[in-house]
Design an enzyme around this catalytic site. Structure first.
Site, PDB file in Angstrom:
ATOM      1  N   LYS A   1       2.353   4.487   1.413  1.00  0.00           N
ATOM      2  CA  LYS A   1       2.815   5.070   2.799  1.00  0.00           C
ATOM      3  C   LYS A   1       2.431   6.357   2.813  1.00  0.00           C
ATOM      4  O   LYS A   1       3.409   7.222   2.069  1.00  0.00           O
ATOM      5  CB  LYS A   1       4.159   4.627   3.302  1.00  0.00           C
TER       6      LYS A   1
ATOM      7  N   GLU B   1       0.772  -1.279  -0.141  1.00  0.00           N
ATOM      8  CA  GLU B   1       0.077  -0.126   0.145  1.00  0.00           C
ATOM      9  C   GLU B   1       0.917   1.271   0.143  1.00  0.00           C
ATOM     10  O   GLU B   1       1.872   1.238   0.565  1.00  0.00           O
ATOM     11  CB  GLU B   1      -0.743  -0.062   1.249  1.00  0.00           C
TER      12      GLU B   1
ATOM     13  N   ARG C   1      -1.832   7.752  17.527  1.00  0.00           N
ATOM     14  CA  ARG C   1      -0.868   6.405  17.853  1.00  0.00           C
ATOM     15  C   ARG C   1      -0.462   6.575  19.244  1.00  0.00           C
ATOM     16  O   ARG C   1      -0.114   5.415  19.691  1.00  0.00           O
ATOM     17  CB  ARG C   1       0.052   6.273  16.789  1.00  0.00           C
TER      18      ARG C   1
ATOM     19  N   PHE D   1      -6.879   2.088   6.308  1.00  0.00           N
ATOM     20  CA  PHE D   1      -6.094   0.662   5.862  1.00  0.00           C
ATOM     21  C   PHE D   1      -6.369  -0.626   6.625  1.00  0.00           C
ATOM     22  O   PHE D   1      -5.902  -1.515   6.274  1.00  0.00           O
ATOM     23  CB  PHE D   1      -4.392   0.900   5.585  1.00  0.00           C
TER      24      PHE D   1
ATOM     25  N   ARG E   1       6.280  -4.268  16.908  1.00  0.00           N
ATOM     26  CA  ARG E   1       7.145  -3.648  15.530  1.00  0.00           C
ATOM     27  C   ARG E   1       7.706  -5.019  15.215  1.00  0.00           C
ATOM     28  O   ARG E   1       8.733  -5.594  15.617  1.00  0.00           O
ATOM     29  CB  ARG E   1       7.924  -2.787  16.072  1.00  0.00           C
TER      30      ARG E   1
HETATM   31  P1  ATP Z   1       7.667   6.726  10.322  1.00  0.00           P
HETATM   32  O1  ATP Z   1       8.581   7.676  11.072  1.00  0.00           O
HETATM   33  O2  ATP Z   1       8.442   5.968   9.048  1.00  0.00           O
HETATM   34  O3  ATP Z   1       6.360   6.762  10.039  1.00  0.00           O
HETATM   35  P2  ATP Z   1       6.920   5.477  12.686  1.00  0.00           P
HETATM   36  O4  ATP Z   1       7.485   5.059  13.833  1.00  0.00           O
HETATM   37  O5  ATP Z   1       5.970   6.758  12.943  1.00  0.00           O
HETATM   38  O6  ATP Z   1       7.465   5.520  11.540  1.00  0.00           O
HETATM   39  P3  ATP Z   1       6.426   3.018  11.616  1.00  0.00           P
HETATM   40  O7  ATP Z   1       5.424   1.877  12.207  1.00  0.00           O
HETATM   41  O8  ATP Z   1       7.667   2.691  11.841  1.00  0.00           O
HETATM   42  O9  ATP Z   1       5.706   4.236  12.423  1.00  0.00           O
HETATM   43  O10 ATP Z   1       5.632   3.186  10.146  1.00  0.00           O
HETATM   44  C1  ATP Z   1       4.252   2.849   9.796  1.00  0.00           C
HETATM   45  C2  ATP Z   1       3.705   4.102  10.034  1.00  0.00           C
HETATM   46  O11 ATP Z   1       3.324   4.427   8.690  1.00  0.00           O
HETATM   47  C3  ATP Z   1       2.195   4.213  10.536  1.00  0.00           C
HETATM   48  O12 ATP Z   1       2.139   4.282  11.945  1.00  0.00           O
HETATM   49  C4  ATP Z   1       1.520   4.917   9.985  1.00  0.00           C
HETATM   50  O13 ATP Z   1       1.282   6.243  10.618  1.00  0.00           O
HETATM   51  C5  ATP Z   1       2.153   5.254   8.480  1.00  0.00           C
HETATM   52  N1  ATP Z   1       1.288   4.909   7.457  1.00  0.00           N
HETATM   53  C6  ATP Z   1       1.265   5.456   6.296  1.00  0.00           C
HETATM   54  N2  ATP Z   1       0.668   4.929   5.298  1.00  0.00           N
HETATM   55  C7  ATP Z   1       0.111   3.661   5.878  1.00  0.00           C
HETATM   56  C8  ATP Z   1      -0.426   2.370   5.598  1.00  0.00           C
HETATM   57  N3  ATP Z   1      -0.870   2.257   4.142  1.00  0.00           N
HETATM   58  N4  ATP Z   1      -0.514   1.567   6.207  1.00  0.00           N
HETATM   59  C9  ATP Z   1      -0.058   1.488   7.362  1.00  0.00           C
HETATM   60  N5  ATP Z   1       0.709   2.673   8.076  1.00  0.00           N
HETATM   61  C10 ATP Z   1       0.747   3.572   7.110  1.00  0.00           C
END
Ligand code: ATP
Length: 552
Positions: free
Chosen positions: A248, A246, A268, A337, A414
């Site tokens: 991001k 998907e 979150r 999502f 994670r």
């Molecule tokens: P990052 O700084 O890379 O966003 P993070 O620590 O905030 O990292 P991660 O779990 O590492 O969070 O990356 C997933 C994040 O990406 C999710 O928490 C969400 O906010 C975002 N995201 C964007 N699009 C999607 C998607 N299609 N599905 C899931 N998560 C998504």
């Protein structure tokens, strides 16, 4: 049960840095508690009186506590302030000041855990005229009956800085050990309820079977499943066999709950931001069925159809006033999502089934309400996945997510079942624990920030000084914040409470004995202040070491 007994446990916990010893101490203590007390201790042991999902908080500033301590021991707030400065902490200041306490309280009843817990909860409910005086009188009632060590931990609990090196992981393991339950069962119950009072009480009363029955409740937020960095596509897609890939989106992750007529929106970090996004509430009311559900998606800010940088959406959700004006200036777009609950809990269903349910229940006929763009990747269509990645970047998004079709939703984890594949090099979210003031013209600003990562005891261990990437306005903002969080200042060096999270980019991780982790970063650059993350959401020492070992 006497509060002094809990305080003795706090002292023993503070006296050791060893994780296993801490687990033994808590586990032994939990075994001695009755059901009502264990419910309260499940929270107090972490220095809180409300569960992680609750938006209620004690909300008392350090100054008010200092005033109450002064009144309790018959001295001026200034004397208390001096002691705090000398000792570096309100709790230690209490030990010093109580030794000189002039009014001895021979006839007072000992404090009980129940009385302390209920009094602290009451503090959050006081508002309106004369609220300061009413709060002071509650704190005073506690402090004037307290022993020196009780005052130490009472004041630290009120100011939300217990400092005994106990985090969720230790409490989870202690509950598992106390009642002989698999750690994974306790962890799952905690991730689903976000409430150690419920988890500890259920573990005591009903054991493993009771914990397994705990589940999601629409209205109570759940820790989101998180992503790891993806290995190359041609490696990971065949390994998963079937992967939902998907776009991001670079916005803010929302968890939207409907419980009967009420819709709530959480971040979150489990913060309730419903009030800031009334138009999103309307969207869900109009375009999702009126059944109970929990869905997840990313919300982004747009202008002329193009995504705006992440900071815009952050300002939008932090908004407390003039929400109407913000709705017009920063139009939002949602990309759903996942669905975690629809009439019944769904987290144990395979992702591909959850996605199907989601597609069936959301009405995407309006521009603001969307499903994330996706395609099902297999070993046979890797070039298409690569194309989705390139299109995502071209459209101003961050990259793609790669999720195992057959996996359930594992709150808070994670893991390897949800991956991110980004164009930008990886960054680490690190917490400021100190800094150095500049020289000359820059003498008023902290120009270099000592950043740290969380270790397994939830202590913050230093990794590097970051000094580039910040404009003057941000330097000024951070300096102000650091003054509020100051523990000590010696010469140009300031030490602060670990509260502010920075996203740090770097060229390489290197070994370095100069820093507490034993590692450091080459060319660290501050990319962002992560106001959407708490220190507990920051990256860990374990992650740093794993990145060092794997080269990413
Ligand atoms: P990052 O700084 O890379 O966003 P993070 O620590 O905030 O990292 P991660 O779990 O590492 O969070 O990356 C997933 C994040 O990406 C999710 O928490 C969400 O906010 C975002 N995201 C964007 N699009 C999607 C998607 N299609 N599905 C899931 N998560 C998504």
């Amino acid at each position: 049960m006497k509060y002094q007994e809990l305080v003795d446990v706090y002292s023993n916990l503070e006296a050791t840095t060893k994780r296993l010893e801490k687990i033994d101490i808590i586990s032994d203590y939990l075994k001695t508690l009755d059901s009502d007390t264990i419910e309260q201790v499940g929270l107090l042991i972490l220095g809180v009186v409300f569960p992680a999902w609750s938006s209620e908080e004690i909300g008392i500033g350090a100054k008010l506590v200092e005033r109450a301590v002064g009144e309790a021991i018959g001295t001026t707030p200034e004397m208390v302030e001096d002691a705090v400065r000398d000792e570096g902490d309100i709790g230690l200041a209490c030990i010093k000041l109580y030794a000189k306490k002039s009014q001895m309280t021979f006839f007072s009843k000992p404090l009980t855990i129940d009385f302390v817990f209920k009094s602290l909860q009451k503090l959050s409910k006081i508002s309106g005229p004369r609220s300061t005086n009413r709060k002071i009188s509650i704190i005073l009632e506690l402090l004037s009956q307290a022993s020196a060590t009780e005052a130490k931990y009472l004041t630290r609990t009120i100011t939300e800085e217990l400092r005994i090196g106990v985090g969720d992981g230790i409490v989870r393991d202690a509950i598992a050990q106390a009642f002989d339950i698999d750690k994974k069962v306790v962890e799952r119950a905690q991730m689903l309820t976000n409430d150690f009072s419920v988890v500890a009480k259920t573990a005591k009363e009903q054991g493993s079977e009771g914990l397994k029955k705990l589940n999601l409740t629409p209205g109570t937020p759940v820790k989101p499943m998180l992503a790891q960095l993806a290995p190359p596509l041609d490696e990971i897609i065949p390994e998963m066999g079937c992967a939902i890939c998907e776009t991001k989106y670079d916005g803010i992750r929302l968890q939207v709950h409907r419980n009967k007529d009420e819709i709530k929106i959480f971040t979150r970090r489990l913060e309730n931001i419903t009030h800031a996004l009334p138009e999103v509430v309307d969207l869900f009311d109009e375009h999702m069925p009126h059944e109970d559900y929990i869905v997840e998606g990313e919300v982004i800010a747009t202008r002329d159809g193009k995504p705006l940088p992440f900071q815009n959406i952050l300002h939008r959700v932090r908004r407390k006033h003039n929400v109407e004006e913000a709705i017009e200036n920063v139009p939002l777009k949602l990309f759903l999502f996942d669905v975690l609950y629809y009439k019944v809990p769904m987290i144990d269903e395979a992702l591909i089934k959850r996605r199907e349910t989601l597609e069936n229940i959301v009405d995407t006929s309006v521009d603001e309400m969307n499903l994330s763009t996706e395609l099902v990747g297999t070993a046979d269509n890797i070039p298409e996945v690569q194309k989705l990645f390139e299109t995502s970047i071209k459209e101003g998004h961050e990259g793609i997510m790669i999720k195992d079709c057959s996996e359930g939703y594992i709150p808070g984890l994670r893991g390897k079942k949800m991956l991110k594949y980004k164009a930008e090099p990886e960054t680490l979210d690190m917490v400021i624990i100190g800094g150095t003031y500049g020289i000359g013209k820059r003498g008023d600003f902290v120009g270099s920030y000592l950043v740290a990562l969380r270790d397994e005891n939830d202590d913050f261990k230093s990794v590097a000084y970051a000094a580039t990437g910040l404009d003057d306005a941000t330097l000024e903002y951070l300096t102000e914040k650091m003054k509020e969080l100051e523990i000590t200042t010696k010469g140009r060096e300031i030490k602060v409470e670990p509260k502010i999270v920075l996203e740090i980019a770097f060229s390489e991780i290197v070994e370095s004995p100069e820093y507490e982790t034993g590692y450091s970063l080459r060319f660290p650059v501050v990319k962002n202040i992560r106001k959407d993350k708490s220190p507990m959401d920051a990256d860990t020492v374990e992650r740093l070491i794993s990145m060092y070992n794997t080269g990413n």
